[in-house]
Design an enzyme around this catalytic site. Structure first.
Site, short mmCIF file in Angstrom:
data_model
loop_
_atom_site.label_atom_id
_atom_site.label_comp_id
_atom_site.label_asym_id
_atom_site.label_seq_id
_atom_site.Cartn_x
_atom_site.Cartn_y
_atom_site.Cartn_z
N ARG A 33 -49.92 -7.63 -23.24
CA ARG A 33 -50.31 -6.73 -22.18
C ARG A 33 -49.21 -7.19 -21.11
O ARG A 33 -48.93 -8.55 -20.87
CB ARG A 33 -51.62 -6.86 -21.65
CG ARG A 33 -52.57 -6.27 -22.37
CD ARG A 33 -53.94 -6.74 -22.08
NE ARG A 33 -53.93 -8.26 -22.31
CZ ARG A 33 -54.94 -9.15 -22.28
NH1 ARG A 33 -56.11 -8.76 -21.13
NH2 ARG A 33 -54.89 -10.30 -22.40
N ASP A 79 -28.10 -8.83 -25.17
CA ASP A 79 -28.48 -7.63 -24.44
C ASP A 79 -27.01 -7.03 -24.17
O ASP A 79 -26.00 -7.73 -23.99
CB ASP A 79 -29.20 -7.75 -23.36
CG ASP A 79 -29.61 -6.78 -22.72
OD1 ASP A 79 -31.02 -6.43 -22.96
OD2 ASP A 79 -29.04 -5.95 -22.24
N CYS A 94 -46.33 2.09 -21.90
CA CYS A 94 -46.97 2.12 -23.43
C CYS A 94 -47.65 3.21 -23.67
O CYS A 94 -47.49 4.23 -24.43
CB CYS A 94 -47.48 0.89 -23.62
SG CYS A 94 -46.31 -0.46 -23.47
C1 UGA Z 1 -50.70 -2.08 -23.26
C2 UGA Z 1 -51.75 -2.68 -24.36
O1 UGA Z 1 -52.98 -3.21 -24.03
C3 UGA Z 1 -51.05 -3.56 -25.20
O2 UGA Z 1 -51.76 -4.25 -26.05
C4 UGA Z 1 -49.88 -3.12 -25.67
O3 UGA Z 1 -48.88 -4.00 -26.58
C5 UGA Z 1 -48.79 -2.43 -24.71
O4 UGA Z 1 -49.78 -1.53 -23.99
C6 UGA Z 1 -47.54 -1.89 -25.22
O5 UGA Z 1 -47.69 -1.04 -26.14
O6 UGA Z 1 -46.77 -2.30 -25.15
P1 UGA Z 1 -50.24 -2.71 -20.80
O7 UGA Z 1 -49.40 -1.50 -20.73
O8 UGA Z 1 -49.42 -3.92 -20.38
O9 UGA Z 1 -50.66 -3.08 -22.25
O10 UGA Z 1 -51.22 -2.58 -19.90
P2 UGA Z 1 -52.87 -2.48 -20.06
O11 UGA Z 1 -53.45 -3.89 -19.46
O12 UGA Z 1 -53.24 -2.22 -21.38
O13 UGA Z 1 -53.16 -1.14 -18.96
C7 UGA Z 1 -52.83 -0.06 -19.40
C8 UGA Z 1 -53.35 1.05 -18.33
O14 UGA Z 1 -54.63 1.26 -18.35
C9 UGA Z 1 -53.03 0.42 -16.46
O15 UGA Z 1 -52.41 1.61 -16.14
C10 UGA Z 1 -54.59 0.03 -16.50
O16 UGA Z 1 -54.57 0.11 -15.02
C11 UGA Z 1 -55.20 1.11 -17.29
N1 UGA Z 1 -56.69 0.73 -17.69
C12 UGA Z 1 -56.81 -0.47 -18.53
C13 UGA Z 1 -57.65 1.23 -17.20
O17 UGA Z 1 -57.29 2.30 -16.38
N2 UGA Z 1 -59.02 1.04 -17.46
C14 UGA Z 1 -59.11 -0.29 -18.00
O18 UGA Z 1 -60.36 -0.35 -18.42
C15 UGA Z 1 -58.07 -0.75 -18.72
#
Ligand code: UGA
Length: 434
Positions: free
Chosen positions: A155, A32, A261
Site C-alpha cells: 500500500r 530507469d 491501483c
Molecule cells: C492498494 C492495495 O491495498 C495494495 O494491496 C496493492 O498492492 C496496491 O493497491 C496496488 O495494486 O499497487 P493503495 O492503492 O496504495 O493500495 O491504497 P489503499 O490503502 O488500498 O487505498 C486505496 C483507496 O481506497 C484509497 O483511495 C482509500 O482512501 C480507499 N479506501 C480504502 C476506502 O475508501 N475505504 C477503505 O476502507 C479503505
C-alpha cells in the site's frame, strides 16, 4: 549470502523493491530510462514520498549495495541472476492495461541475454501476459530465461512496512529452480509463500484489488442506506467487521477509492472479462458505485448551501489517501472542477501533495489560509492534520453558518458541531440524531 538483483523501473513499486532488497543485504542495481531520476536517486533523494524510503535509500548508497543506472550502460551488463521488471502499466483509453513498457523491456532483455537468469514480473499485468511474453520474446533468446510472476501487494504510504510484514508472497512459475531462487531471495521475510502457475499468480493480483474495491463500494452503498434510514455507518461497519468471516478492514465509508491501483485494476479486469466474452456484472457495479460516490460532496453541498456561486469553498486534501503525495485518480481532483463549474471560488490545501496542476484554483500554504472566509470545507483526504484540527479556530475564520463535509468520516462530529459549524458526512446520519 545475498543475491544479485536488477530492478527495472524506479517508479513506486520498483523503488520500494530496490531499497528493501538492498536493506535485506542483496546487491541491487535499479535501472530507469529517466536520467534525471537516476541522478536524483543516486544523490540520495527519493523521487516519491513514502515514509522510511529516504533512510533505506541512504543506507543502500552508503553500504554500496544499491546503485542507479540508465539502460545506456547496456542491457547485457545490467542483467542480474534475478531481474525484476517493475515498469508502469497505465490505463489505456479503453480501460485495458497498457503493456507497451513491459513488452519493450522484456524484448530488450531477451535480445541482450548472454547467460541464464530469472525474469521476475512485478508490474501488474493481465492474466495471460506472462505466457505471451515467454512465447513471443523469451523462448527465442540465446540463454534460458526463467519466468516468475510475483505480484506486489504494497500500500502506498505503508509500503516499507508492508514489504516486511506482508500477508503472503505469491510466486507463479512453471520452473521449480526459479521458484527456489525466489524463496531464497525472500528468506528474511516471515510470510507464507503461495507457489502457483503464472496465470493464477497474475489473476490473484487483480482478484485481490477487485475484492478490496468491492468491500469499499459495498460499505459506501451501505452508508448511503444509513443516511436514508437514519443509521450510523461507523457502528454498522464495526458490527459487521466483528464477524471474522467479514473482517474489519476496508470498511471505511467515504467519497470512494482512488489511487494508481484500484481504479486502474478494476477497469482492466472488467476489460479482460469483456474480451473473454464474460460480463462481470458485480465488478461493473463496484466501478459505478465508486464513480457516483465521488460526486457525494456536490450532493451534500447542494443541500446545505443553496447557491455556490462566488462562495469560497476549501478542499482539504488532494492526495488519494494520507501519507502519500500521489494524486492519481484522487476524488479531490474530480470535485474541484465541479465546484468551479458551479461558480465557486475554490481554494485547495494539502500537507504534502503540492505539485498538481489545477486551473482557476487558489493554492493555500496553510490550512488556516484555506479556511479563511470559506463557506464550506470538504475534507477529501484523512490527513492527521485535519483529524486533529482545532475546529473552534476553524469556525472563527470561516464564514458564518459554514459547513464541513467530512468525505472520509474521519472527524469527530461533536468537535465540529461543538465549534458551531454544520457537519455532514457519509452515512453518519444516525450519529447526528443521537
Ligand atoms: C492498494 C492495495 O491495498 C495494495 O494491496 C496493492 O498492492 C496496491 O493497491 C496496488 O495494486 O499497487 P493503495 O492503492 O496504495 O493500495 O491504497 P489503499 O490503502 O488500498 O487505498 C486505496 C483507496 O481506497 C484509497 O483511495 C482509500 O482512501 C480507499 N479506501 C480504502 C476506502 O475508501 N475505504 C477503505 O476502507 C479503505
Amino acid at each position: 549470502m545475498g543475491s544479485t538483483v536488477t530492478v527495472i523501473g524506479t517508479g513506486y513499486v520498483g523503488l520500494v523493491t530496490g531499497v528493501c532488497l538492498a536493506h535485506s543485504g542483496h546487491d541491487v542495481t535499479c535501472v530507469d530510462i529517466d536520467p534525471a531520476k537516476v541522478e536524483r536517486l543516486s544523490g540520495g533523494t527519493s523521487t516519491i514520498y513514502e515514509p522510511g524510503i529516504e533512510e533505506l535509500l541512504a543506507e543502500g548508497l552508503e553500504r554500496g549495495n544499491l546503485r542507479f543506472r540508465t539502460p545506456e550502460a547496456g542491457w547485457a551488463s545490467l542483467i542480474s541472476d534475478i531481474t525484476f521488471v517493475a515498469v508502469g502499466t497505465p490505463m489505456a483509453a479503453n480501460g485495458a492495461a497498457d503493456l507497451t513498457a513491459v513488452r519493450t523491456v522484456t524484448e530488450q532483455l531477451a535480445a541482450a541475454a548472454d547467460r541464464p537468469f530469472t525474469l521476475v514480473m512485478k508490474s501488474t499485468v493481465p492474466p495471460g501476459t506472462g505466457e505471451a511474453l515467454q512465447e513471443r520474446y523469451l523462448a527465442s533468446a540465446k540463454a534460458t530465461i526463467g519466468y516468475v510472476s510475483n505480484p506486489e501487494f504494497l500500500r502506498e504510504g505503508k509500503a516499507i512496512e508492508d514489504w516486511y510484514a506482508t500477508d503472503r508472497i505469491v510466486l507463479g512459475s512453471s520452473s521449480s529452480a526459479d521458484l527456489a531462487r525466489m524463496r531464497a531471495l525472500y528468506a528474511d521475510i516471515e510470510a507464507p509463500v503461495l507457489e502457483t502457475d503464472v496465470a493464477s499468480a497474475e489473476t490473484i493480483k487483480y482478484a485481490s484489488n477487485a475484492f478490496l474495491s468491492t468491500k469499499i463500494s459495498f460499505i459506501n452503498e451501505m452508508a448511503n442506506i444509513c443516511d436514508a434510514v437514519g443509521a450510523d455507518i461507523d457502528s454498522v461497519a464495526r458490527g459487521i467487521g466483528m464477524d471474522k468471516r467479514i473482517g474489519p478492514d476496508f470498511l471505511r465509508a467515504g467519497i470512494g477509492y482512488g489511487g494508481s491501483c484500484f481504479p486502474k485494476d478494476t477497469r482492466a479486469l472488467d476489460f479482460i472479462s469483456t474480451i473473454n466474452g464474460y460480463q462481470f456484472t458485480l465488478l461493473k457495479a463496484v466501478i459505478d458505485v465508486n464513480n457516483r460516490q465521488r460526486l457525494l460532496p456536490m450532493v451534500h453541498l447542494a443541500r446545505a448551501l443553496p447557491d455556490l456561486h462566488a462562495r469560497r469553498i476549501a478542499v482539504l486534501g488532494l492526495s488519494f489517501k494520507p501519507d502519500t503525495d500521489d494524486v492519481r485518480e484522487s476524488p479531490a481532483l474530480d470535485i474541484v472542477p465541479l465546484l468551479i463549474e458551479e461558480g465557486a471560488e475554490v481554494v485547495v490545501y494539502d500537507p504534502i501533495a503540492a505539485e498538481v496542476e489545477l486551473a482557476e484554483v487558489e493554492r493555500a500554504d496553510a490550512v488556516w489560509d484555506a479556511l479563511e472566509g470559506a463557506s464550506a470545507a470538504i475534507v477529501a483526504t484523512e490527513w492527521r492534520e485535519f483529524i486533529e484540527l482545532d475546529w473552534s479556530r476553524a469556525a472563527s475564520v470561516m464564514a458564518a453558518d459554514a459547513v464541513v463535509f467530512d468525505g472520509r468520516n474521519c472527524l469527530d462530529p461533536a468537535a465540529v458541531r461543538g465549534a458551531g459549524l454544520r457537519y455532514m458526512a457519509v452515512g453518519r446520519d444516525g450519529a447526528h440524531r443521537r
